[in-house]
Design an enzyme around this catalytic site. Structure first.
Site, PDB file in Angstrom:
ATOM      1  CG  HIS A 126      -0.443  -6.590   0.891  1.00  0.00           C
ATOM      2  ND1 HIS A 126      -1.186  -5.829   1.758  1.00  0.00           N
ATOM      3  CD2 HIS A 126       0.478  -5.743   0.340  1.00  0.00           C
ATOM      4  CE1 HIS A 126      -0.724  -4.567   1.742  1.00  0.00           C
ATOM      5  NE2 HIS A 126       0.287  -4.498   0.894  1.00  0.00           N
ATOM      6  CG  ASP A 163       4.498  -1.802   4.054  1.00  0.00           C
ATOM      7  OD1 ASP A 163       5.549  -2.142   3.493  1.00  0.00           O
ATOM      8  OD2 ASP A 163       3.498  -1.360   3.435  1.00  0.00           O
ATOM      9  CG  HIS A 165       0.608  -0.434   1.258  1.00  0.00           C
ATOM     10  ND1 HIS A 165       1.937  -0.341   0.897  1.00  0.00           N
ATOM     11  CD2 HIS A 165      -0.097   0.282   0.356  1.00  0.00           C
ATOM     12  CE1 HIS A 165       2.036   0.404  -0.201  1.00  0.00           C
ATOM     13  NE2 HIS A 165       0.816   0.799  -0.548  1.00  0.00           N
ATOM     14  CG  ASP A 250       5.754   1.063   1.729  1.00  0.00           C
ATOM     15  OD1 ASP A 250       5.954   1.018   2.961  1.00  0.00           O
ATOM     16  OD2 ASP A 250       5.002   0.261   1.140  1.00  0.00           O
TER      17      ASP A 250
HETATM   18 ZN   LIG Z   1       3.723  -1.244   1.498  1.00  0.00          ZN
END
Ligand SMILES: [Zn+2]
Length: 350
Positions: A126, A163, A165, A250
């Site tokens: 990120h 991931d 996200h 995750d």
């Molecule tokens: Zn993540």
């Protein structure tokens, strides 16, 4: 004998987040303990990390932002965003997280290892050019890609991000750049709210960002099928010289984020597919870097399964998993068709 390198170092445990913060040192501590108890044999070797140099960080980040990270040195706590805080040694961990990924890449190109897994934190995908975000300080994988392009004179690096996200940082850093193809499969709409399939890159980078937005509740076969039937054909057209993976755990079914339903075998299967791709396309050069994953037990069991694949001692039944993927292709067929439709503008023969 072809070896697999792992990057680990106690400094990564010195990035201390707040109590009850999901991205805790315990995550990596449990992986490091697992490495002591399981016998991966001589095929698994350590690649010692180093600090990234300032010039290397500046391949991706603004000088002003690097200064801000350095300013947190030895301070009790600095808050970059609601989720992202530093502790006195965070700057060192972040410096060495980026350096760890670069060392794994260097070792692959030096022929010391066949593939590698950087077991590092803080995570990176990120992190933006000019700021920290979502637990991430420096964008480890993006820095690794830029380093590989420059130091090893590459033209094309494929970055696969599994991931939960969307890796908005990696996407934005390479958004107009065809030298890195960013392929992300993630929950959408969901934090960080980017990663729609219509986000394909800009300028000369158009077609070099491929987003696969998933609904909540996907399992092994959706991920396997997306890699087989979307990533693989694009990767064949792109012909990467190196594959990097932003490996987040995750998406495990028992992760506290409760979004996806992957099992440990699902991570092994994705690794198996990426190893096959790397073998076909880029001389087996494959380097993973740890991103998310917030249930320590699920995380270390899954990382162990990935390592068995990387060292070539698979413990999954590939044939059986392939059959399940084939039987469940319908779950994701429409999504794959829509992403292909959009990407065909850039990849004519897709
Ligand atoms: Zn993540």
């Amino acid at each position: 004998m072809a070896k697999t390198g792992i990057v680990k170092h106690p400094i990564y445990l010195e990035h201390k987040t707040e109590i009850f913060h999901p991205e805790s040192p315990q995550r990596l501590q449990s992986i490091y303990s697992m490495l002591e108890t399981k016998d991966f044999g001589e095929k698994l070797v350590e690649v010692p990390p180093r600090f990234a140099t300032l010039d290397e960080l500046l391949l991706v980040h603004d000088a002003h932002y690097v200064d801000r990270v350095l300013d947190t040195a030895e301070k009790p706590r600095v808050r970059f965003d609601p989720d992202t805080v530093t502790s006195p040694k965070t700057y060192k961990a972040a410096w060495m997280a980026a350096g760890g990924v670069m060392e794994a890449i260097r070792a692959v190109f030096a022929g010391e290892i066949r593939n590698g897994f950087a077991l590092i934190r803080p995570p990176g995908h990120h992190a933006l050019r000019d700021r920290a975000m979502g637990f991430c300080i420096f964008n480890n994988v993006a820095i690794g890609a830029r380093y590989a392009l420059k130091a090893h004179h590459l033209q094309r690096v494929l970055i696969v991000d599994w991931d939960l996200h969307h890796g908005n940082g990696i996407q934005s850093i390479f958004y107009d750049d065809p030298q890195a193809l960013y392929f992300s499969i993630h929950r959408h709409p969901f934090y960080p709210w980017t990663g729609g399939m219509e986000e394909v890159g800009e300028g000369p980078g158009r077609g070099y960002t491929v987003n696969v937005p998933l609904e909540q509740g996907c399992s092994n076969s959706e991920y396997g099928n997306a890699l087989r039937h979307l990533l693989w054909p694009i990767a064949r057209l792109y012909r990467p010289e190196l594959i990097l993976v932003a490996a987040g755990f995750d998406i495990h079914h028992s992760d506290p984020l409760r979004s996806m339903n992957l099992t440990e075998a699902g991570f092994a299967r994705m690794t198996d597919l990426l190893l096959q791709m790397a073998s076909e396309l880029c001389g087996e050069r494959l380097v993973l870097a740890l991103e998310g994953g917030y249930n320590s037990e699920a995380l270390c069991d899954s990382v162990a399964m990935v390592l068995w694949e990387l060292i070539g001692q698979s413990v999954i039944n590939r044939r059986e998993m392939e059959q399940v993927e084939d039987a469940q292709y319908g779950h994701i067929a429409q999504l794959i068709a829509r992403v292909k439709e959009i990407q065909r503008e850039y990849w004519k023969t897709l």
